[in-house]
Design a protein around this motif. Structure first.
Motif, short mmCIF file in Angstrom:
data_model
loop_
_atom_site.label_atom_id
_atom_site.label_comp_id
_atom_site.label_asym_id
_atom_site.label_seq_id
_atom_site.Cartn_x
_atom_site.Cartn_y
_atom_site.Cartn_z
N LEU A 21 0.83 -1.21 0.00
CA LEU A 21 0.00 0.00 0.00
C LEU A 21 0.86 1.26 0.00
N TRP A 22 1.91 1.26 0.83
CA TRP A 22 2.75 2.45 0.93
C TRP A 22 3.60 2.63 -0.33
N LYS A 54 -1.42 3.12 -2.52
CA LYS A 54 -2.77 2.61 -2.76
C LYS A 54 -3.70 3.00 -1.62
N PHE A 55 -3.74 4.29 -1.34
CA PHE A 55 -4.62 4.80 -0.30
C PHE A 55 -4.91 6.26 -0.62
N GLU A 56 -5.90 6.80 0.02
CA GLU A 56 -6.28 8.19 -0.20
C GLU A 56 -5.21 9.11 0.37
N THR A 57 -4.56 9.87 -0.50
CA THR A 57 -3.42 10.69 -0.06
C THR A 57 -3.81 12.13 0.30
N LEU A 58 -5.04 12.50 0.00
CA LEU A 58 -5.49 13.83 0.38
C LEU A 58 -6.00 13.79 1.83
N SER A 87 -9.37 1.99 0.76
CA SER A 87 -10.74 1.65 0.36
C SER A 87 -11.06 0.19 0.67
N SER A 88 -12.32 -0.07 0.89
CA SER A 88 -12.77 -1.45 1.15
C SER A 88 -12.53 -2.33 -0.07
N ILE A 112 -8.99 -3.68 0.10
CA ILE A 112 -8.91 -4.69 1.16
C ILE A 112 -9.57 -5.99 0.71
N ASN A 113 -10.72 -5.88 0.05
CA ASN A 113 -11.40 -7.07 -0.44
C ASN A 113 -10.58 -7.79 -1.50
N ASN A 114 -9.94 -7.01 -2.38
CA ASN A 114 -9.06 -7.61 -3.41
C ASN A 114 -7.92 -8.39 -2.76
#
Length: 423
Positions: free
Chosen positions: A9-10, A14-18, A113-114, A117-119
């Motif tokens: 992720l880092w 792969k996460f919301e950066t705002l 995002s979910s 995580i689901n992936n």
């Protein structure tokens, strides 16, 4: 949840950066995530992050829980003194630096995002064999082919390490290295270590001097292996025994004891007696073999070079004192293919690197000419629709299975990363 997922992720943000914020509510702006080197010490080096109004340059450490910092004893390790951000999935305790300043913490799960995580859970859910067995065939061909090249050279680099060890032991005599490598692979999995011990017990300078008489080579090989340590009526056996003790005296060699050779479960053509005789025939036929091997460019050239059979005695024997119907017993095409895969290609790769040249494209083309290997792993991939047409492809699948699938390293694998996008 595994820490490797957080690294993924880092690394790929792969996460919301705002609107990122620390646990102390200071805004975070990621300028550079850092270099993921997978070495000891912090997970990401040379990151650049703005926290509040202050820009920081340093390292990022990632854990599932904040308390893992203490579980791993990072507070005692100087390598972690330059950590500028602690990224965690769950925050359960504050962490302090050596000067008692609290290290900023980012709780990553608040910004993932979910769907991702689901992936991840879908990819990592245990399957019957490997995680992506039902999805692998759907992966984009361009991604798959590029990853195969990376896997191929990763595999060669690991094999080259062993070659460099042999090279150092042999005082940088490449002919000696080739002899040891060939011996090991003539012994196959069962007798490979024993054959290597035989090769390393005989100075290659002696093999070079005695190569003009096949009987002397066989005396050295069979004697060193322990196959002459008995009493038999067989005339050839006794001739080799006399030769062996003469050669020990001639070169002032000590008698060595290698790992016992195994006959059990081998087809007769793979008996160690046959393979040692074929190895002797190869060196009886070719002097300066390394100079010939290193310039080979095609499988056809190898088949011509390695067109050797056993000595006359072994044409109608598989063991001493037991006669059998006459058969020439040359090296088979399938056996030579194994020598190409495990000896010639790795040796050419290692030598090219040592002299500062690149032969990557030549090696790939070479391997495309070699028939695909047949084993349980390749058969299993085939059952999931991954069909191999040559040895280049089978070698990459073996590397994939052993170094990624078996280690559940899906998020370090290009195929797993691709599936994380598409699931």
């Amino acid at each position: 949840m595994r820490e490797e997922f957080l690294h993924y992720l880092w690394k790929f943000t792969k996460f919301e950066t705002l609107n990122l914020r620390t646990t102390q509510n200071d805004p975070i702006v990621i300028i550079k995530t850092g270099d993921y080197l997978e070495l000891s010490g912090p997970d990401f080096f040379n990151a650049q992050i703005k926290i509040g109004t202050q820009k920081w340059a340093g390292n990022v450490e990632i854990h599932l829980k904040s308390s893992d910092w203490y579980v791993h004893h990072h507070e005692k390790d100087p390598a972690y003194e330059n950590v500028i951000l602690h990224v965690v999935w769950e925050h359960d305790t504050e962490i302090f630096s050596k000067n008692n300043t609290e290290i900023p913490v980012l709780i990553l799960k608040d910004y993932v995002s979910s769907e991702i995580i689901n992936n991840y859970h879908s990819l990592m859910t245990p399957k019957s064999w490997i995680s992506c067995e039902k999805q692998m065939v759907q992966i984009d061909e361009f991604v798959f082919k590029n990853w195969q090249e990376r896997l191929f050279f990763d595999r060669l680099e690991r094999k080259a390490k062993f070659i460099y060890e042999l090279l150092e032991e042999a005082n940088y005599d490449w002919e000696s290295v080739l002899f040891s490598l060939l011996a090991k692979n003539f012994g196959l999995n069962t007798n490979g270590n024993a054959f290597l011990q035989i090769a390393q017990s005989i100075p290659f300078s002696i093999v070079r001097k005695e190569s003009f008489e096949i009987e002397n080579l066989e005396a050295l090989f069979f004697g060193t292996s322990g196959l002459l340590d008995s009493e038999k009526e067989d005339l050839y056996f006794n001739d080799l025994k006399i030769r062996y003790f003469y050669l020990l005296h001639k070169y002032q060699l000590d008698k060595v004891y290698t790992e016992p050779l195994q006959f059990f479960k081998h087809r007769p053509d793979n008996f160690p007696t046959i393979r040692l005789s074929q190895l002797g025939s190869l060196y009886n036929k070719h002097q300066n073999l390394f100079s010939k091997v290193i310039i080979l460019k095609s499988a056809k050239d190898v088949y011509n070079l390695l067109n050797v059979a056993t000595s006359l005695y072994w044409q109608n024997h598989y063991q001493f004192d037991k006669e059998s119907p006459k058969k020439l017993k040359p090296l088979s095409k399938s056996f030579i293919d194994l020598l190409i895969i495990n000896t010639i290609i790795p040796l050419q790769f290692a030598y090219s690197y040592k002299i500062g040249e690149s032969n990557a494209e030549d090696l790939i083309s070479f391997m495309h000419e070699v028939s695909p290997e047949k084993n349980a792993i390749i058969d299993k991939f085939e059952s999931f629709g991954i069909i191999s047409e040559n040895a280049f492809e089978t070698q990459t699948l073996l590397e994939l299975k052993n170094e990624y699938c078996n280690k559940k390293a899906c998020l370090r694998c290009a195929l797993g990363i691709e599936l994380m996008k598409s699931n």
